[in-house]
Design a protein around this motif. Structure first.
Motif, PDB file in Angstrom:
ATOM      1  N   PRO A   5      53.415  43.836  43.865  1.00  0.00           N
ATOM      2  CA  PRO A   5      52.105  43.076  43.699  1.00  0.00           C
ATOM      3  C   PRO A   5      52.142  41.932  44.717  1.00  0.00           C
ATOM      4  CG  PRO A   5      53.106  43.073  41.800  1.00  0.00           C
ATOM      5  CD  PRO A   5      54.045  43.980  42.646  1.00  0.00           C
ATOM      6  N   PRO A   6      51.336  41.433  45.428  1.00  0.00           N
ATOM      7  CA  PRO A   6      51.234  40.177  45.792  1.00  0.00           C
ATOM      8  C   PRO A   6      51.311  38.978  44.751  1.00  0.00           C
ATOM      9  CG  PRO A   6      48.863  41.244  46.178  1.00  0.00           C
ATOM     10  CD  PRO A   6      49.837  42.119  45.605  1.00  0.00           C
ATOM     11  N   PRO A   7      51.715  37.654  45.282  1.00  0.00           N
ATOM     12  CA  PRO A   7      51.732  36.875  44.274  1.00  0.00           C
ATOM     13  C   PRO A   7      50.309  36.513  43.605  1.00  0.00           C
ATOM     14  CG  PRO A   7      52.659  35.916  46.187  1.00  0.00           C
ATOM     15  CD  PRO A   7      52.137  37.454  46.606  1.00  0.00           C
ATOM     16  N   GLY A  10      45.472  38.511  40.644  1.00  0.00           N
ATOM     17  CA  GLY A  10      44.216  37.906  40.027  1.00  0.00           C
ATOM     18  C   GLY A  10      43.528  36.884  40.480  1.00  0.00           C
ATOM     19  N   LEU A  11      44.065  36.014  41.388  1.00  0.00           N
ATOM     20  CA  LEU A  11      43.410  34.981  41.995  1.00  0.00           C
ATOM     21  C   LEU A  11      42.199  35.619  42.730  1.00  0.00           C
ATOM     22  CD1 LEU A  11      46.177  32.457  43.379  1.00  0.00           C
ATOM     23  CD2 LEU A  11      44.775  32.214  41.383  1.00  0.00           C
ATOM     24  N   ILE A  12      41.955  36.645  43.251  1.00  0.00           N
ATOM     25  CA  ILE A  12      40.857  37.158  44.029  1.00  0.00           C
ATOM     26  C   ILE A  12      39.871  37.573  42.995  1.00  0.00           C
ATOM     27  CG2 ILE A  12      42.207  37.564  46.136  1.00  0.00           C
ATOM     28  CD1 ILE A  12      42.246  40.377  45.417  1.00  0.00           C
ATOM     29  N   LEU A  13      40.055  37.844  41.924  1.00  0.00           N
ATOM     30  CA  LEU A  13      39.144  38.397  40.939  1.00  0.00           C
ATOM     31  C   LEU A  13      38.339  37.292  40.116  1.00  0.00           C
ATOM     32  CD1 LEU A  13      41.651  41.085  39.418  1.00  0.00           C
ATOM     33  CD2 LEU A  13      40.037  41.273  41.169  1.00  0.00           C
ATOM     34  N   PRO A  14      37.207  37.851  39.662  1.00  0.00           N
ATOM     35  CA  PRO A  14      36.352  36.982  38.838  1.00  0.00           C
ATOM     36  C   PRO A  14      37.207  36.712  37.692  1.00  0.00           C
ATOM     37  CG  PRO A  14      34.819  38.694  39.639  1.00  0.00           C
ATOM     38  CD  PRO A  14      36.398  38.847  40.211  1.00  0.00           C
ATOM     39  N   ARG A  15      37.163  35.616  36.938  1.00  0.00           N
ATOM     40  CA  ARG A  15      37.641  35.257  35.714  1.00  0.00           C
ATOM     41  C   ARG A  15      37.525  36.394  34.757  1.00  0.00           C
ATOM     42  NH1 ARG A  15      36.766  29.640  34.838  1.00  0.00           N
ATOM     43  NH2 ARG A  15      38.895  29.491  35.559  1.00  0.00           N
ATOM     44  N   GLY A  16      38.539  36.731  33.946  1.00  0.00           N
ATOM     45  CA  GLY A  16      38.430  37.706  32.781  1.00  0.00           C
ATOM     46  C   GLY A  16      38.561  39.415  33.421  1.00  0.00           C
ATOM     47  N   THR A  17      38.546  39.506  34.548  1.00  0.00           N
ATOM     48  CA  THR A  17      38.635  40.821  35.152  1.00  0.00           C
ATOM     49  C   THR A  17      40.377  41.035  35.155  1.00  0.00           C
ATOM     50  OG1 THR A  17      36.868  40.458  36.649  1.00  0.00           O
ATOM     51  CG2 THR A  17      38.235  42.329  36.984  1.00  0.00           C
ATOM     52  N   GLY A  22      43.750  48.970  41.705  1.00  0.00           N
ATOM     53  CA  GLY A  22      42.684  48.507  42.680  1.00  0.00           C
ATOM     54  C   GLY A  22      42.918  47.205  43.336  1.00  0.00           C
ATOM     55  N   THR A  23      43.393  46.397  42.606  1.00  0.00           N
ATOM     56  CA  THR A  23      43.602  44.919  42.835  1.00  0.00           C
ATOM     57  C   THR A  23      44.783  45.060  44.192  1.00  0.00           C
ATOM     58  OG1 THR A  23      43.402  44.304  40.724  1.00  0.00           O
ATOM     59  CG2 THR A  23      44.346  42.638  42.196  1.00  0.00           C
ATOM     60  N   LEU A  24      45.858  45.898  43.769  1.00  0.00           N
ATOM     61  CA  LEU A  24      46.847  45.746  44.991  1.00  0.00           C
ATOM     62  C   LEU A  24      46.449  46.501  46.199  1.00  0.00           C
ATOM     63  CD1 LEU A  24      49.703  45.438  45.432  1.00  0.00           C
ATOM     64  CD2 LEU A  24      50.400  47.713  44.325  1.00  0.00           C
TER      65      LEU A  24
END
Length: 95
Positions: A5-7, A10-17, A22-24
């Motif tokens: 996974p990239p470093p 979660g930085l690209i996601l809304p808080r709490g997601t 799917g993030t990767l």
């Protein structure tokens, strides 16, 4: 791509997601577009060929508008605002 996974994905996601597969996928898809566009833009700017750089900057700016629209649709203010500001910067640099 080693599948790692990239470093801090979660930085690209809304808080709490939650971070999931799917993030990767999103990070890799974004990188597949952003890295070549950035490389071409930087190469053209480094050569000083402004006439060739302007259309690329315009394309990059339009892509950022799309990213900003996705941020608005996803109710992700960080993505909406940051991509919107980058769109303005790229489009203004094109002219």
């Amino acid at each position: 791509m080693s599948g790692d996974p990239p470093p801090a994905p979660g930085l690209i996601l809304p808080r709490g997601t939650a971070v999931n597969g799917g993030t990767l996928l999103y990070a890799h898809a974004y990188g597949a577009r952003a890295i070549p566009l950035a490389a071409v833009t930087l190469a053209l700017l480094a050569t000083g060929d402004r006439s060739a750089a302007a259309p690329v900057l315009a394309i990059v700016g339009l892509a950022q508008i799309g990213d900003s629209a996705i941020g608005v649709q996803q109710r992700n203010p960080g993505m909406a605002v940051c991509a919107g500001l980058l769109a303005v910067l790229h489009l203004a640099s094109a002219w």
